[in-house]
Design a protein around this motif. Structure first.
Motif, PDB file in Angstrom:
ATOM      1  N   UNK A  37     -63.284  -5.172  21.346  1.00  0.00           N
ATOM      2  CA  UNK A  37     -62.414  -6.255  21.790  1.00  0.00           C
ATOM      3  C   UNK A  37     -62.961  -6.935  23.037  1.00  0.00           C
ATOM      4  N   UNK A  38     -63.514  -6.144  23.967  1.00  0.00           N
ATOM      5  CA  UNK A  38     -64.027  -6.742  25.197  1.00  0.00           C
ATOM      6  C   UNK A  38     -65.152  -5.885  25.776  1.00  0.00           C
ATOM      7  N   UNK A  39     -66.105  -6.579  26.403  1.00  0.00           N
ATOM      8  CA  UNK A  39     -67.204  -5.931  27.115  1.00  0.00           C
ATOM      9  C   UNK A  39     -67.132  -6.402  28.563  1.00  0.00           C
ATOM     10  N   UNK A  40     -67.118  -5.458  29.501  1.00  0.00           N
ATOM     11  CA  UNK A  40     -67.145  -5.796  30.919  1.00  0.00           C
ATOM     12  C   UNK A  40     -68.459  -5.314  31.502  1.00  0.00           C
ATOM     13  N   UNK A  41     -69.170  -6.220  32.164  1.00  0.00           N
ATOM     14  CA  UNK A  41     -70.456  -5.911  32.779  1.00  0.00           C
ATOM     15  C   UNK A  41     -70.291  -6.058  34.287  1.00  0.00           C
ATOM     16  N   UNK A  42     -70.627  -5.004  35.030  1.00  0.00           N
ATOM     17  CA  UNK A  42     -70.547  -5.016  36.491  1.00  0.00           C
ATOM     18  C   UNK A  42     -71.953  -4.779  37.035  1.00  0.00           C
ATOM     19  N   UNK A  43     -72.461  -5.750  37.798  1.00  0.00           N
ATOM     20  CA  UNK A  43     -73.814  -5.671  38.343  1.00  0.00           C
ATOM     21  C   UNK A  43     -73.737  -5.708  39.863  1.00  0.00           C
ATOM     22  N   UNK A  44     -74.542  -4.870  40.501  1.00  0.00           N
ATOM     23  CA  UNK A  44     -74.532  -4.864  41.960  1.00  0.00           C
ATOM     24  C   UNK A  44     -75.787  -4.250  42.553  1.00  0.00           C
ATOM     25  N   UNK A  45     -75.941  -4.466  43.838  1.00  0.00           N
ATOM     26  CA  UNK A  45     -77.041  -3.894  44.611  1.00  0.00           C
ATOM     27  C   UNK A  45     -76.420  -2.862  45.546  1.00  0.00           C
TER      28      UNK A  45
END
Length: 104
Positions: A37-45
């Motif tokens: 239903x949904x994909x959540x992508x969290x990107x960080x340094x």
């Protein structure tokens, strides 16, 4: 399948990166799209502006229809490698998850 892309304040080029990686992730998970239903992508340094090895992090959480969400995290020296690694991990996890469900 809805893809939500989130970055922390240390990541530049948010819009360009979002459109590129949204397309890449969508293509990678295409065979599972009817179950997601949904994909959540969290990107960080993680080190902010300081130098560090494997300090870029990508967390991908996938919400499955009627199931609990699953997530993977990958660390790398670049954002591109972190997202690519997390995408590969998630494809393997999705494959394993749906194969196990099929056997029951």
């Amino acid at each position: 399948m809805q893809i939500q892309f989130n970055t922390d304040s240390t990541i530049e080029g948010h819009e360009r990166m979002q459109s590129h990686f949204t397309e890449t992730i969508s293509e990678s998970f295409k065979r599972f799209e009817d179950k997601i239903t949904r994909v959540e992508v969290h990107v960080g340094d993680e080190n902010n502006e300081k130098f560090g090895l494997d300090d870029k992090r990508c967390l991908i959480e996938v919400r499955l229809a009627g199931k609990n969400p699953i997530a993977v995290t990958n660390h790398a020296d670049t954002i591109e490698k972190a997202i690519s690694g997390a995408t590969d991990k998630m494809k393997k996890l999705l494959t394993t998850t749906f194969e196990k469900l099929r056997t029951y």
